[in-house]
Design an enzyme around this catalytic site. Sequence first.
Site, PDB file in Angstrom:
ATOM      1  N   GLU A  28     -14.133  13.562  -4.927  1.00 10.37           N
ATOM      2  CA  GLU A  28     -15.089  13.845  -3.845  1.00 10.37           C
ATOM      3  C   GLU A  28     -15.402  12.571  -3.065  1.00 10.37           C
ATOM      4  O   GLU A  28     -15.438  12.566  -1.832  1.00 10.37           O
ATOM      5  CB  GLU A  28     -16.369  14.445  -4.418  1.00 10.37           C
ATOM      6  CG  GLU A  28     -17.471  14.667  -3.393  1.00 10.37           C
ATOM      7  CD  GLU A  28     -18.837  14.219  -3.861  1.00 10.37           C
ATOM      8  OE1 GLU A  28     -19.516  13.487  -3.101  1.00 10.37           O
ATOM      9  OE2 GLU A  28     -19.227  14.573  -4.994  1.00 10.37           O
ATOM     10  N   GLU A  43     -13.475   3.698  -5.945  1.00 12.51           N
ATOM     11  CA  GLU A  43     -14.426   4.795  -6.087  1.00 12.51           C
ATOM     12  C   GLU A  43     -14.554   5.285  -7.521  1.00 12.51           C
ATOM     13  O   GLU A  43     -15.610   5.796  -7.903  1.00 12.51           O
ATOM     14  CB  GLU A  43     -14.009   5.963  -5.178  1.00 12.51           C
ATOM     15  CG  GLU A  43     -13.966   5.612  -3.707  1.00 12.51           C
ATOM     16  CD  GLU A  43     -15.319   5.162  -3.170  1.00 12.51           C
ATOM     17  OE1 GLU A  43     -16.346   5.740  -3.583  1.00 12.51           O
ATOM     18  OE2 GLU A  43     -15.336   4.227  -2.353  1.00 12.51           O
TER      19      GLU A  43
END
Length: 590
Positions: free
Chosen positions: A64, A137
């Site tokens: 995401e 991330e």
Amino acid sequence: MGRNGFSLVEERQLPEVGGTARLWRHDATGAELLSVCNADENKCFGVSFRTPPTDSTGVAHILEHSVLCGSERYPVKEPFVELLKGSLQTFLNAFTFPDKTCYPVASANLQDFHNLVDVYLDAVFHPRISEDIFRQEGWHVEAGPDDAPWTYRGVVYNEMKGAYSSPDSVLAEKSQQAVFPDTLYSLDSGGDPERIPDLSYAAFRDFHRRHYQPGNARFFFWGDDPEEARLARIDAELARLEPRGPEAADAADAADAAVPLQKRLDAPRRVVVPYAADPGETRALFTVNWLLGERGDVREALLMEMLEHILEGLPGSPLRQALISSGLGEDTTGCGLETDLRQMYYSTGLKGVKPDDLPRAEALILETLRGLAENGIPAEAVEAAVNSVEFAYRENNSGRFPRGLAAMIQALSTWLYDGDPLAPLAWEAPLAAIKARLAAGEPVFEDALRRHFLDNPHRAHVVLLPDSSLGETRLDAEAARLEALRAAASPERRGALVRETRRLEEAQTTPDSAEALATIPALGLADLPPQNQPLPLTERRLPQTALAHELPTAGIAYVSLLLPVTRLPERLLPLLPLFCRSLTETGTAR
């Protein structure tokens, strides 16, 4: 009927959404699109994917984050940061749920809305997701050139370390897992910090390949934008992809995407876990949790919302009052009614409890529920709950979330599991059925208490006990794991890690090129309305001045009374907010 590559599956006029809802299926890929056409100028779009995890490495959460780090058409490091500079967006975000990932946007400006949709579509279907993005991330080992200890770094890794240091977050996660011990809901889709470093880049890429494909996508539109443009935009985007609908997906992919039901347990279970506490902390937290029915039963879901309001919706509600006034804990905890998963569950409890008082506190919950079922729920409490829930649905006040986003989340509560996406939006009939049963004198909520709580053996008691050494133990385990990696690494591997660390730092600090930044769409003066939209205003004298604004509010009147306080002594001004709250929130005999 077919339009722009889509075939109409169902069309329904829904007064609840103020317009028409149409479910479309894309002919070439099997993708589904729910289109709600109404007069809401705050247009909303979302694309959601069923993303059930198979472990607690947080792959769905990391993905995401990662797909929002640049894409094929918009190759900048943070396209949404750049987009915000020239956007009138009213919502721009993404969410990872235990079984789905959603990418919603909203804007009241049509050109801006189309810009947002285009950037989001390219992000999810054509992300860059390079290994450096995964490392940034998700997680990576940060290695310096000297003999300094290695460390784990990564946006999601650090975020979840913070979550696991919060007793409330841990309690919520462990409560869900205890209710669903045999399904994917027993895993942490956000990522367990101890498991996140188990995720490989290859598995990360494969998760995107399997789940971010048209046959697993659910597109949603809401508002006053033209429906033809909606269909044409999605059709054009899907044309860029290789056809891979449900019929083309291999059996493993189909199995991975399924969200199975939790089999019901025939006896309560108890889960005791430690939490990282400060030295000297002796208080515990606990919840009692029940597995309820499927979210697809819209009438039962609505009834349970009302029962939640009866039990804990107000300071004086019987379960909340019993817990608070018992003196056994500091405050209530638990999520209450959880409706975002395939099966609903209810969670309630206390925090700040002495461990010796846990049996009494847990027993108090069951005793309170049993008393309500046997002695009956006061009629005024039932009336207040029904009125409050009905008002909330009619007002449809989703706060900072656009109404379209709230509708999308509602639709996904059945749509994600191959149910009817329009059923949760059509709440008038289920509401009327519940009110009819109450008018006939049926003990609706007393029966629900027995069925879902007292006679339901699928119950999980979750207790968090303080452990002042846990935080240090976790740090030691992390350091030991990293030291083992370092000891096992060859000199060549150590040098490669140092170079990877330096390369990632350079990539993060290097600005985007002017050519890349130029790809981000921005509004110009021609896209903006030349004048503000005036609000209707009528002024009357009663003899006080009364200002009236005739607006579409679903028949609900909103009144604000402004009273002068010029005669109030200055010494009492600090008490004015308390007086105002007392005036509107404290019940009295008269």
